[in-house]
Design a protein around this motif. Structure first.
Motif, PDB file in Angstrom:
ATOM      1  N   THR A  98      14.664  69.460 -15.076  1.00 43.64           N
ATOM      2  CA  THR A  98      13.768  69.162 -13.958  1.00 43.64           C
ATOM      3  C   THR A  98      14.307  69.697 -12.644  1.00 43.64           C
ATOM      4  N   THR A  99      15.600  70.101 -12.571  1.00 39.67           N
ATOM      5  CA  THR A  99      16.221  70.614 -11.353  1.00 39.67           C
ATOM      6  C   THR A  99      16.616  72.064 -11.557  1.00 39.67           C
ATOM      7  N   PRO A 100      16.202  73.034 -10.708  1.00 37.29           N
ATOM      8  CA  PRO A 100      16.591  74.446 -10.861  1.00 37.29           C
ATOM      9  C   PRO A 100      18.095  74.603 -10.791  1.00 37.29           C
ATOM     10  N   LEU A 101      18.630  75.454 -11.662  1.00 42.32           N
ATOM     11  CA  LEU A 101      20.070  75.688 -11.683  1.00 42.32           C
ATOM     12  C   LEU A 101      20.520  76.514 -10.479  1.00 42.32           C
ATOM     13  N   VAL A 102      19.721  77.529 -10.063  1.00 48.55           N
ATOM     14  CA  VAL A 102      20.060  78.400  -8.937  1.00 48.55           C
ATOM     15  C   VAL A 102      18.825  78.567  -8.070  1.00 48.55           C
ATOM     16  N   LYS A 103      18.960  78.384  -6.786  1.00 53.02           N
ATOM     17  CA  LYS A 103      17.832  78.597  -5.883  1.00 53.02           C
ATOM     18  C   LYS A 103      17.610  80.090  -5.665  1.00 53.02           C
ATOM     19  N   ALA A 104      16.347  80.523  -5.577  1.00 49.37           N
ATOM     20  CA  ALA A 104      16.024  81.934  -5.343  1.00 49.37           C
ATOM     21  C   ALA A 104      16.405  82.337  -3.925  1.00 49.37           C
ATOM     22  N   THR A 105      16.161  81.496  -2.965  1.00 52.80           N
ATOM     23  CA  THR A 105      16.504  81.769  -1.572  1.00 52.80           C
ATOM     24  C   THR A 105      17.139  80.522  -0.968  1.00 52.80           C
ATOM     25  N   PRO A 106      18.454  80.461  -0.900  1.00 50.35           N
ATOM     26  CA  PRO A 106      19.099  79.274  -0.339  1.00 50.35           C
ATOM     27  C   PRO A 106      18.706  79.077   1.116  1.00 50.35           C
ATOM     28  N   ASP A 107      18.669  77.870   1.535  1.00 47.48           N
ATOM     29  CA  ASP A 107      18.244  77.538   2.895  1.00 47.48           C
ATOM     30  C   ASP A 107      19.441  77.644   3.834  1.00 47.48           C
ATOM     31  N   CYS A 108      19.801  78.904   4.205  1.00 51.13           N
ATOM     32  CA  CYS A 108      20.973  79.132   5.056  1.00 51.13           C
ATOM     33  C   CYS A 108      20.629  78.875   6.512  1.00 51.13           C
ATOM     34  N   ALA A 109      21.661  78.549   7.265  1.00 52.66           N
ATOM     35  CA  ALA A 109      21.485  78.418   8.713  1.00 52.66           C
ATOM     36  C   ALA A 109      21.179  79.782   9.302  1.00 52.66           C
ATOM     37  N   GLU A 110      20.564  79.792  10.459  1.00 48.44           N
ATOM     38  CA  GLU A 110      20.169  81.042  11.099  1.00 48.44           C
ATOM     39  C   GLU A 110      21.372  81.951  11.317  1.00 48.44           C
ATOM     40  N   GLY A 111      21.241  83.201  10.844  1.00 46.64           N
ATOM     41  CA  GLY A 111      22.305  84.175  11.038  1.00 46.64           C
ATOM     42  C   GLY A 111      23.276  84.269   9.885  1.00 46.64           C
ATOM     43  N   TYR A 112      23.019  83.538   8.771  1.00 46.63           N
ATOM     44  CA  TYR A 112      23.912  83.561   7.615  1.00 46.63           C
ATOM     45  C   TYR A 112      23.121  83.859   6.348  1.00 46.63           C
ATOM     46  N   TYR A 113      23.819  84.375   5.328  1.00 50.95           N
ATOM     47  CA  TYR A 113      23.187  84.647   4.045  1.00 50.95           C
ATOM     48  C   TYR A 113      24.240  84.581   2.947  1.00 50.95           C
ATOM     49  N   GLY A 114      23.810  84.720   1.691  1.00 53.21           N
ATOM     50  CA  GLY A 114      24.706  84.712   0.542  1.00 53.21           C
ATOM     51  C   GLY A 114      24.496  83.512  -0.356  1.00 53.21           C
ATOM     52  N   PHE A 115      25.191  83.458  -1.511  1.00 54.25           N
ATOM     53  CA  PHE A 115      25.040  82.398  -2.498  1.00 54.25           C
ATOM     54  C   PHE A 115      25.378  81.033  -1.917  1.00 54.25           C
ATOM     55  N   GLN A 116      26.411  81.025  -1.086  1.00 57.12           N
ATOM     56  CA  GLN A 116      26.809  79.770  -0.427  1.00 57.12           C
ATOM     57  C   GLN A 116      26.662  79.883   1.097  1.00 57.12           C
ATOM     58  N   CYS A 117      25.825  80.836   1.533  1.00 58.44           N
ATOM     59  CA  CYS A 117      25.576  81.037   2.978  1.00 58.44           C
ATOM     60  C   CYS A 117      26.871  81.284   3.738  1.00 58.44           C
ATOM     61  N   GLU A 118      27.778  81.998   3.084  1.00 57.38           N
ATOM     62  CA  GLU A 118      29.092  82.193   3.692  1.00 57.38           C
ATOM     63  C   GLU A 118      29.197  83.495   4.492  1.00 57.38           C
ATOM     64  N   LYS A 119      28.162  84.361   4.437  1.00 49.44           N
ATOM     65  CA  LYS A 119      28.219  85.654   5.104  1.00 49.44           C
ATOM     66  C   LYS A 119      27.318  85.670   6.338  1.00 49.44           C
ATOM     67  N   LYS A 120      27.741  86.438   7.329  1.00 48.31           N
ATOM     68  CA  LYS A 120      26.964  86.552   8.568  1.00 48.31           C
ATOM     69  C   LYS A 120      26.032  87.765   8.500  1.00 48.31           C
ATOM     70  N   CYS A 121      24.826  87.609   9.038  1.00 46.50           N
ATOM     71  CA  CYS A 121      23.915  88.738   9.158  1.00 46.50           C
ATOM     72  C   CYS A 121      24.494  89.765  10.126  1.00 46.50           C
ATOM     73  N   SER A 122      24.131  91.019   9.945  1.00 45.52           N
ATOM     74  CA  SER A 122      24.627  92.074  10.826  1.00 45.52           C
ATOM     75  C   SER A 122      24.212  91.820  12.274  1.00 45.52           C
ATOM     76  N   ALA A 123      25.151  92.059  13.179  1.00 47.48           N
ATOM     77  CA  ALA A 123      24.850  91.902  14.606  1.00 47.48           C
ATOM     78  C   ALA A 123      23.899  92.980  15.105  1.00 47.48           C
ATOM     79  N   ASN A 124      23.672  94.002  14.269  1.00 49.05           N
ATOM     80  CA  ASN A 124      22.786  95.095  14.671  1.00 49.05           C
ATOM     81  C   ASN A 124      21.348  94.896  14.206  1.00 49.05           C
ATOM     82  N   CYS A 125      21.079  93.793  13.486  1.00 43.11           N
ATOM     83  CA  CYS A 125      19.702  93.488  13.110  1.00 43.11           C
ATOM     84  C   CYS A 125      18.891  93.199  14.375  1.00 43.11           C
ATOM     85  N   MET A 126      17.611  93.546  14.330  1.00 40.27           N
ATOM     86  CA  MET A 126      16.754  93.302  15.482  1.00 40.27           C
ATOM     87  C   MET A 126      16.669  91.819  15.805  1.00 40.27           C
TER      88      MET A 126
END
Length: 252
Positions: free
Chosen positions: A37-65
């Motif tokens: 009844t519970t998904p094993l892996v989320k398709a798009t984790p709910d990361c804080a703004e400016g972060y991404y990755g499996f555990q939201c541990e990476k920062k988005c590029s500073a050169n993104c618009m």
């Protein structure tokens, strides 16, 4: 009794199947959780703004618009800031281009044809005769050369001179000559070294133009001489006619 044994066997096999399935899932995701009844892996984790990755541990590029990027891949979804390109906006514009999507070309008046990849500023400076951050302005009247630091010769017939070479556009004042009107007097009285200065300043194109002008002047002088000779011959013929008593010849 055979019927009861079959039921027991089927139940046992089902239990074994479920056990093996749970072990497979455990080995794949390294977690003991077979709750369907519970998904094993989320398709798009709910990361804080400016972060991404499996555990939201990476920062988005500073050169993104925008500050945000794709939660899983880090791709810049809204494009790149001026001067950058690539999926993650990790590349600067190629030499000679700048701006949004690197779609603008550096000014041809930039030294070397290169400029800042973001704003288009000619960081090496401008070629002779141009000013401005993007080298888009010519020297003001009466000035020429690198950074427009040179003044046109006071011997020019007018304050105008070429904004890159300093050559007097409207000729020279009386008794002055040369491309920049720096030579004075009759050319025969000028030392050979000074004459060389004048000719050495001329490009191949300018020398061709000078020759063309001199030839034109020669042809005009020759035409004028031919007309004078023709008039003289006509007058001599008329004089002979009068002396011979035959009157003036008819003119055509």
């Amino acid at each position: 009794m055979g019927f009861n044994i079959q039921i027991v066997n089927v139940s046992t096999m089902s239990q074994i199947y479920i056990a093996v399935l749970c072990l497979c899932v455990l080995s794949c995701i390294q977690r003991v959780d077979c709750d369907t009844t519970t998904p094993l892996v989320k398709a798009t984790p709910d990361c804080a703004e400016g972060y991404y990755g499996f555990q939201c541990e990476k920062k988005c590029s500073a050169n993104c618009m925008s500050v945000e990027c794709h939660d899983m891949t880090g791709e810049c979804l809204d494009g790149c800031k001026d001067g950058w390109h690539g999926t993650f906006c990790e590349y600067t514009c190629e030499e000679g281009s700048y701006g949004t999507n690197c779609s603008s070309e550096c000014s041809q008046n930039c030294i070397g044809g290169v400029c800042d990849h973001v704003a288009g500023t000619c960081y090496k400076g401008c070629i002779e005769g141009y000013l401005g951050e993007q080298c888009d302005r010519v020297c003001s009247q009466g000035r020429w050369g690198e950074k427009c630091a040179m003044e046109c010769s006071p011997n020019c017939a007018t304050p105008h001179c070429h904004f890159q070479t300093g050559y007097c556009l409207k000729g020279c004042k009386e008794d002055f000559w040369g491309a920049d009107c720096s030579l004075f007097g009759n050319i025969r009285d000028v030392p050979e070294q000074m004459r060389g200065k004048f000719y050495n300043q001329l490009s191949a194109e300018s020398r061709s133009v000078l020759l063309y002008l001199l030839m034109g002047q020669y042809e005009r002088t020759l035409d004028k001489a031919k007309k004078v000779v023709k008039i003289g011959l006509e007058q001599r013929t008329e004089l002979r006619q009068l002396l011979a008593g035959r009157g003036l010849p008819k003119r055509h």
